[in-house]
Design a protein around this motif. Structure first.
Motif, PDB file in Angstrom:
ATOM      1  N   SER A 138       0.755  -1.519   0.090  1.00 26.72           N
ATOM      2  CA  SER A 138       0.567  -0.167  -0.296  1.00 26.72           C
ATOM      3  C   SER A 138       0.607   1.272   0.001  1.00 26.72           C
ATOM      4  O   SER A 138       2.394   1.190   0.299  1.00 26.72           O
ATOM      5  N   ALA A 139       0.839   2.499  -0.721  1.00 24.27           N
ATOM      6  CA  ALA A 139       0.773   3.759  -0.508  1.00 24.27           C
ATOM      7  C   ALA A 139       1.531   4.043   1.303  1.00 24.27           C
ATOM      8  O   ALA A 139       0.718   3.527   2.065  1.00 24.27           O
ATOM      9  N   THR A 140       1.962   4.722   0.849  1.00 26.75           N
ATOM     10  CA  THR A 140       3.030   5.396   2.275  1.00 26.75           C
ATOM     11  C   THR A 140       2.244   6.882   2.249  1.00 26.75           C
ATOM     12  O   THR A 140       2.795   7.342   1.527  1.00 26.75           O
TER      13      THR A 140
ATOM     14  N   HIS B  52       3.074   6.330  -3.878  1.00 29.89           N
ATOM     15  CA  HIS B  52       2.852   4.712  -4.005  1.00 29.89           C
ATOM     16  C   HIS B  52       4.502   3.888  -4.048  1.00 29.89           C
ATOM     17  O   HIS B  52       5.170   4.350  -4.063  1.00 29.89           O
TER      18      HIS B  52
END
Length: 180
Positions: A4-6, A32
């Motif tokens: 998942s995105a940070t 991303h």
């Protein structure tokens, strides 16, 4: 399992003397998994340097094929500025310029290589599209100061960028190039 995105947050004090833009911004930026810190930082700087009413990061982020990294919409939701980051494909720049009427590219990469990639390709009004680049040492030093929660002051005077990121002060010219 998909990564998942940070989420990174930026509290930005923006003072663009060249354009007369003075704003306090709270940005939430999803990085991303395929996006490196250099790209994300350049995307944030592009947002600040292009700031105007209606600006936004694209919905799909870096993985979006239909939108640029940063865009500006008017009150009718029509895209009025198409801002690419990195080393975009000539077809994307062409499409964005035709759609929006105004486009720009911000890059943290070698501008000679980016311009060579775009040069000689079919790009609508290519001569009107600025390609802005940042010094590699500037980007590397700024990336070294990045955290998940960031406090940032961005000042622009006579195309010189002054950045304070989490207490680290840096400056660099904003180099402008044109597609040939």
């Amino acid at each position: 399992m998909a990564l998942s995105a940070t989420l990174h947050t930026f509290t930005v004090n923006l003072a663009d003397v060249d354009r007369g833009v003075y704003e306090e911004l709270e940005l939430r930026v999803a990085r991303h998994p395929s996006e490196n810190d250099e790209f994300m930082l350049t995307r944030v700087l592009a947002y600040c340097l292009e700031y105007e009413e209606g600006i936004a990061f694209s919905e799909g982020g870096v993985s979006s094929t239909d939108e640029p990294a940063v865009l500006v919409r008017d009150l009718t939701t029509r895209i009025t500025a198409w801002i690419e980051v990195g080393a975009p494909d000539a077809d994307r720049v062409h499409r964005g310029m035709k759609l929006a009427g105004r486009a720009a590219v911000y890059t943290h990469r070698d501008p000679v290589k980016v311009l060579a990639q775009l040069g000689g390709k079919k790009i609508h009004r290519a001569e009107d599209i600025p390609v802005y680049s940042f010094d590699r040492d500037f980007i590397d030093a700024a990336v070294g100061a990045l955290e998940r929660r960031n406090t940032m002051t961005v000042s622009v005077t006579e195309r010189e960028l002054y950045l304070e990121l989490n207490g680290v002060g840096l400056s660099a010219p904003i180099a402008e190039h044109r597609i040939r």
